[in-house]
Design a protein around this motif. Sequence first.
Motif, PDB file in Angstrom:
ATOM      1  N   SER A 112      42.668  29.945  29.672  1.00 37.90           N
ATOM      2  CA  SER A 112      42.448  29.896  28.222  1.00 37.90           C
ATOM      3  C   SER A 112      43.135  28.679  27.633  1.00 37.90           C
ATOM      4  CB  SER A 112      42.987  31.156  27.568  1.00 37.90           C
ATOM      5  OG  SER A 112      42.289  32.273  28.062  1.00 37.90           O
ATOM      6  N   ILE A 113      42.490  28.077  26.666  1.00 37.89           N
ATOM      7  CA  ILE A 113      43.021  26.854  26.082  1.00 37.89           C
ATOM      8  C   ILE A 113      44.362  27.148  25.422  1.00 37.89           C
ATOM      9  CG2 ILE A 113      42.607  25.096  24.315  1.00 37.89           C
ATOM     10  CD1 ILE A 113      39.572  25.663  24.917  1.00 37.89           C
ATOM     11  N   SER A 140      49.794  38.155  33.381  1.00 39.55           N
ATOM     12  CA  SER A 140      48.700  37.925  32.433  1.00 39.55           C
ATOM     13  C   SER A 140      48.099  36.539  32.629  1.00 39.55           C
ATOM     14  CB  SER A 140      49.188  38.121  30.999  1.00 39.55           C
ATOM     15  OG  SER A 140      49.911  36.992  30.570  1.00 39.55           O
ATOM     16  N   TYR A 141      48.938  35.558  32.994  1.00 35.65           N
ATOM     17  CA  TYR A 141      48.390  34.227  33.236  1.00 35.65           C
ATOM     18  C   TYR A 141      47.505  34.218  34.488  1.00 35.65           C
ATOM     19  CZ  TYR A 141      47.921  29.247  33.965  1.00 35.65           C
ATOM     20  OH  TYR A 141      47.396  27.998  34.143  1.00 35.65           O
ATOM     21  N   LEU A 164      42.174  34.103  37.120  1.00 35.41           N
ATOM     22  CA  LEU A 164      41.163  34.772  37.956  1.00 35.41           C
ATOM     23  C   LEU A 164      39.885  35.018  37.169  1.00 35.41           C
ATOM     24  CD1 LEU A 164      43.230  37.369  40.013  1.00 35.41           C
ATOM     25  CD2 LEU A 164      42.241  35.200  40.770  1.00 35.41           C
ATOM     26  N   LYS A 165      40.044  35.411  35.924  1.00 34.65           N
ATOM     27  CA  LYS A 165      38.880  35.685  35.091  1.00 34.65           C
ATOM     28  C   LYS A 165      38.046  34.417  34.891  1.00 34.65           C
ATOM     29  CE  LYS A 165      37.792  38.327  30.975  1.00 34.65           C
ATOM     30  NZ  LYS A 165      38.289  38.754  29.668  1.00 34.65           N
ATOM     31  N   HIS A 166      38.742  33.307  34.697  1.00 34.17           N
ATOM     32  CA  HIS A 166      38.028  32.040  34.534  1.00 34.17           C
ATOM     33  C   HIS A 166      37.394  31.584  35.846  1.00 34.17           C
ATOM     34  CE1 HIS A 166      40.032  31.729  30.632  1.00 34.17           C
ATOM     35  NE2 HIS A 166      39.161  30.765  30.350  1.00 34.17           N
ATOM     36  N   VAL A 206      29.311  22.309  35.600  1.00 37.19           N
ATOM     37  CA  VAL A 206      28.644  23.446  34.967  1.00 37.19           C
ATOM     38  C   VAL A 206      29.642  24.364  34.282  1.00 37.19           C
ATOM     39  CG1 VAL A 206      27.281  25.522  35.382  1.00 37.19           C
ATOM     40  CG2 VAL A 206      26.686  23.396  36.529  1.00 37.19           C
ATOM     41  N   PHE A 207      30.759  24.646  34.952  1.00 35.50           N
ATOM     42  CA  PHE A 207      31.702  25.606  34.390  1.00 35.50           C
ATOM     43  C   PHE A 207      32.860  24.913  33.686  1.00 35.50           C
ATOM     44  CE2 PHE A 207      29.609  27.738  37.927  1.00 35.50           C
ATOM     45  CZ  PHE A 207      29.187  28.903  37.329  1.00 35.50           C
ATOM     46  N   SER A 208      32.766  23.623  33.480  1.00 35.60           N
ATOM     47  CA  SER A 208      33.857  22.824  32.919  1.00 35.60           C
ATOM     48  C   SER A 208      35.182  23.202  33.570  1.00 35.60           C
ATOM     49  CB  SER A 208      33.985  23.026  31.413  1.00 35.60           C
ATOM     50  OG  SER A 208      32.745  22.956  30.809  1.00 35.60           O
ATOM     51  N   TYR A 209      35.175  23.250  34.872  1.00 31.41           N
ATOM     52  CA  TYR A 209      36.340  23.707  35.603  1.00 31.41           C
ATOM     53  C   TYR A 209      37.151  22.494  36.028  1.00 31.41           C
ATOM     54  CZ  TYR A 209      38.816  27.231  38.301  1.00 31.41           C
ATOM     55  OH  TYR A 209      39.758  28.095  38.774  1.00 31.41           O
TER      56      TYR A 209
END
Lengths: 334, 332
Positions: free
Chosen positions: A182-183, A192-193, A198-200, A280-283
């Motif tokens: 998250s930005i 939580s981080y 993982l979610k991203h 694609v995922f701006s990863y």
Amino acid sequence: MFVKRYLIPRLLQYFLVIFLGITIVFFIPRFAPTNPVQRTISEIRSRGTYLNPADVEQMVADLTRLYGLEGSWGEQYIEFWRKLFKGDFGISFFQFPTPVIELIKTALPWTVGLLFTTTVLSWVIGNIIGGIAGYRNNRLWSRILDGVVMFIRPLPYYIFALGLLILLAYVFRLFPISGGASIGRLPSFTLSYILDVLKHAFLPALSLVVLGAASWFQASKLIVQNVNAEDFVQYAQLGGIKERKIMFKYVIRNAMLPQITNLALSLGQILSGALITEIVFSYPGLGNLLFSAINTGDYNLIMGITALSIVAITTLVLMIDLLYPLFDPRIKYK
Amino acid sequence: MDNNTVLVTENIKSYYVLDVGGSKKVVKAVDDVNLTIRKNEIYGIAGESGCGKTTLMKTLYALMNPPLRFMGGKVIYYRDDQEIDILSLSKEERRKLRWEYIAYIPQGAMSIFNPVIKLKETYRDFLDSHLSGKTRDEIFEIAREHIKELGLPIKVLEAYPHQLSGGMRQRVAIALAGLLKPAVIFADEPTTALDVVVQRGVVQLLKDIQESLKNTIILVTHDMGIHANISDRMAIMYAGKIIEEAETKEIFYNPLHPYTRFLINSLPKFGDKGVRASAPGNPPSLANLPTGCPFHPRCPEKTDICTREVPELVQTGEEHKTACWLVSKGDE
């Protein structure tokens, strides 16, 4: 015996490959038509800054030195190796004046984290399912699976990834649409981080695992069908050995052997990054970094990343060569 | 059926059904074979390559994979006065029957062992799949005992298959077949691809196992010398059929079928320097058999009836059966 006859020549070969690879990487960008010094200066000019000619000359000299472009190619080459041994790849041109090693350090964990996990995961999933489907190739589920894979596998990665993104991040907002975290969140070792990361990573990973596993599946299924016809498999069947044992210990175990080599090669490729995934995922990751480096003629960065992947691939191949006798007792180095 | 019988087949037919460019091609590899095999004997099956010997063995072992198809007949085993029709058993029952009651020594032992595991692991897989409630160590102990009893070097258990010679691999294959004391062992060309010295050892091992287990060995080989050595009774196969069956001695001293005579006469004998005659021509294609007796195109003594009708396997003496018009004509 092993050390003298095999290990030492093999290690010499290992260093020679790295040396030659890095040498080629040093020279190729120097043949490219972009001149990084001129580019930097014109970039400054394009911002509307007035530069007097004396300053420009001074800047050219400074930049040439910073980029390691002083003197003949021979002198640059020697200087390049001297710095390399100190872990210094120079400074980046396109993100002036960040050192290359810093840029790599920032991008590397993302790339390795994502690609190592997905490469290993798709290898395991693809091989196990492909192996079982190959052994039971007359079952209905095996044939259906085969058809599904035959459909998935030729899908262009870009389309498939975009489809996943639209479906699971836009239509159903289950996953974040872009980024590695998250930005505004700072990296830390908190639960939580990690969950956030993982979610991203989930969607990019899913896209890579599905297509990756599909191709391992097909390869593995084909190999297994060949192993199935081997005498030792038929003998195990003659002997009334339990099916599960034949499948795993006789068929899949032997079919894995060529796949181990392929896994090592895919792992070595990790360090070139996964450009399309990252776009694609701006990863964040090495793929984007390498892409920008090539676009801007950033020698130092190109060399930093490629040198790293040359070392990674050769090291992995060496490791597999040395470990292979553990998987296949017929291979022995003397 | 007297209780001395272990295996009876009734008119078994096993054909290879091939699809060649849309048209079906049927290869009658085993056609109407009737066998009665007794306990405690070595039963030999001889014949040229491609006459259906291995297919017959596979049928008796119920090992049918396409394109081989079972087309009819019965294969009955007698186990403790119980009739077992092997071809109608469930998969799991058949798996259990194998190695516990019938075992197989396949052709070409060079590549029958899993190349990436030690032979003791192969032993373990065989034992594990048929004995329950044994620990790893107990199983390795059984394997060691078994190898020792047969006089094989104990270190083969610690070896990988590629570290053993062909002869040793063949011996291990034979030893493994006797592991669970089966009532019937099928040996398919156990001596092929071995030199004569090693052949002798292999034959001796087979004989030893048979003597200690008092079981039945069905031995397929084209080598008449080996049959002369160890088979008690034997059958000659030609083009998917049994054409003569008798005690081995009887076959060698009183062969009735012209084909059998060719086989016997082609064997070298001590002191005889004459040229050996072989059967003229080649065996027929099983996909395209001649009418009548399949041997008639090569038979020097053929008559009219031979080209028209297939001779039945009939009793031509005590314990002697022959399928030839020359012999059976007298009965008409």
